[in-house]
Motif scaffolding. Structure first.
Motif, PDB file in Angstrom:
ATOM      1  N   CYS A 157     -31.590 -16.057  27.331  1.00 33.71           N
ATOM      2  CA  CYS A 157     -30.120 -16.016  27.361  1.00 33.71           C
ATOM      3  C   CYS A 157     -29.623 -16.910  28.495  1.00 33.71           C
ATOM      4  O   CYS A 157     -30.085 -16.803  29.637  1.00 33.71           O
ATOM      5  CB  CYS A 157     -29.625 -14.588  27.558  1.00 33.71           C
ATOM      6  SG  CYS A 157     -27.842 -14.484  27.801  1.00 33.71           S
TER       7      CYS A 157
ATOM      8  N   CYS B 239     -27.621 -14.224  31.141  1.00 32.76           N
ATOM      9  CA  CYS B 239     -28.334 -13.186  31.899  1.00 32.76           C
ATOM     10  C   CYS B 239     -29.845 -13.361  31.782  1.00 32.76           C
ATOM     11  O   CYS B 239     -30.607 -12.453  32.096  1.00 32.76           O
ATOM     12  CB  CYS B 239     -27.921 -11.800  31.426  1.00 32.76           C
ATOM     13  SG  CYS B 239     -28.619 -11.309  29.843  1.00 32.76           S
TER      14      CYS B 239
ATOM     15  N   GLY C 107     -28.623  -6.551  29.126  1.00 34.22           N
ATOM     16  CA  GLY C 107     -28.180  -7.565  28.173  1.00 34.22           C
ATOM     17  C   GLY C 107     -26.716  -7.916  28.328  1.00 34.22           C
ATOM     18  O   GLY C 107     -25.992  -7.328  29.132  1.00 34.22           O
ATOM     19  N   CYS C 108     -26.286  -8.911  27.569  1.00 37.26           N
ATOM     20  CA  CYS C 108     -24.884  -9.338  27.654  1.00 37.26           C
ATOM     21  C   CYS C 108     -24.417  -9.848  26.297  1.00 37.26           C
ATOM     22  O   CYS C 108     -25.177  -9.870  25.331  1.00 37.26           O
ATOM     23  CB  CYS C 108     -24.719 -10.390  28.741  1.00 37.26           C
ATOM     24  SG  CYS C 108     -25.247 -12.052  28.266  1.00 37.26           S
TER      25      CYS C 108
ATOM     26  N   ALA D 176     -23.778 -12.828  25.353  1.00 38.81           N
ATOM     27  CA  ALA D 176     -24.471 -14.048  24.905  1.00 38.81           C
ATOM     28  C   ALA D 176     -25.881 -13.755  24.384  1.00 38.81           C
ATOM     29  O   ALA D 176     -26.457 -14.569  23.670  1.00 38.81           O
ATOM     30  CB  ALA D 176     -24.517 -15.066  26.047  1.00 38.81           C
ATOM     31  N   CYS D 177     -26.448 -12.594  24.742  1.00 38.76           N
ATOM     32  CA  CYS D 177     -27.743 -12.193  24.163  1.00 38.76           C
ATOM     33  C   CYS D 177     -27.580 -11.923  22.669  1.00 38.76           C
ATOM     34  O   CYS D 177     -28.462 -12.194  21.870  1.00 38.76           O
ATOM     35  CB  CYS D 177     -28.251 -10.906  24.808  1.00 38.76           C
ATOM     36  SG  CYS D 177     -28.809 -11.080  26.500  1.00 38.76           S
TER      37      CYS D 177
HETATM   38 ZN   LIG Z   1     -27.514 -12.224  28.018  1.00 34.44          ZN
END
Ligand SMILES: [Zn+2]
Length: 257
Positions: A248, A251, A172-173, A175-176
């Motif tokens: 997302c 990612c 994940g990142c 922006a998630c």
């Molecule tokens: Zn993400």
């Protein structure tokens, strides 16, 4: 043959006694480069601790100048530094304290246009900005470059910490968790100036970032896929796990199992 000098063995003798720390850890730190974006309440302790830990190269990025209202929490600066560029003062202070760390000072703001070039050639990025929009830009650039990222934020008595590692599939990142389209950056940005921040709360988050950065730079795992939320009045630390979003924009798809 050991690559660690006798002087380093004395300097880091207590550190070397800790579990999972070895001469190899020190060598890795010495050979590593980290980038701190934002030399403020978070970036000051992060830079101090990483340089003190023996990091080889440290890149500091911040376009701002020191203001008197920064002093309670931006612990690299004093009253005589007001009006000077933060990265310039930080380079001088860190150079005096920890001359073995090479500092690269960039008095620039990270934007969508320059992020990738400003962040290339580094092993780790530590986001210490106080802007949602900047964090999204940094998150995206780190994803493209495949560089791990430690994000911190603080407001009033609370703080948050997130580790993003594009090298780990499905982790994940940023922006998630905080989708750009669902946020209201204009309202949330400038929150520190509008709502205030407690120096020790922001310092605690900075130390948590430095802790995760140190682990990653030494080759140890740092937990991803979770957001730590600190409340400094109760000294509570909660962990919120999250699943990467398949849709997302940064990612997307990485989280699919
Ligand atoms: Zn993400």
């Amino acid at each position: 043959m050991s690559l660690t000098s006798d002087e380093d063995l004395v300097r880091f003798s207590r550190f070397l006694l800790a579990p999972e720390v070895s001469e190899n850890s020190l060598q890795r730190l010495k050979a590593s480069s980290a980038t701190v974006i934002g030399v403020g309440g978070l970036g000051c302790p992060v830079a101090l601790y990483l340089a003190a830990a023996g990091l080889g190269r440290l890149r500091l990025i911040d376009p701002d100048k020191v203001e008197i209202s920064n002093l309670p929490r931006q612990i690299l600066f004093g009253p005589g530094d007001a009006g000077r560029t933060k990265v310039q003062v930080a380079t001088e202070r860190l150079g005096t304290l920890h001359p073995s760390t090479q500092i690269e000072a960039l008095a620039e703001a990270v934007t969508a246009n320059n992020a990738q070039s400003l962040l290339s050639g580094t092993n780790l990025v530590i986001d210490c900005t106080d802007r949602f929009a900047a964090r999204h830009v940094v998150n995206e650039a780190c994803h493209r470059l495949g560089v791990p990222l430690v994000i911190g934020s603080a407001l009033q008595w609370s703080g948050q910490l997130l580790v993003v590692d594009p090298r780990k599939k499905g982790s994940g990142c940023y922006a998630c968790l905080f989708p750009t389209e669902d946020e209201q950056p204009a309202v949330i940005d400038a929150a520190c100036g509008a709502y205030g921040v407690v120096s020790t709360a922001v310092g605690l988050v900075g130390l948590m970032q430095a802790n995760e950065a140190l682990k990653l730079l030494m080759g140890m795992p740092a937990p991803t896929g979770q957001l730590w939320q600190l409340e400094a009045r109760s000294l509570g630390l909660e962990t919120m796990r999250f699943r990467p979003r398949r849709d997302c924009l940064v990612c997307g798809g990485l989280g699919e199992e």
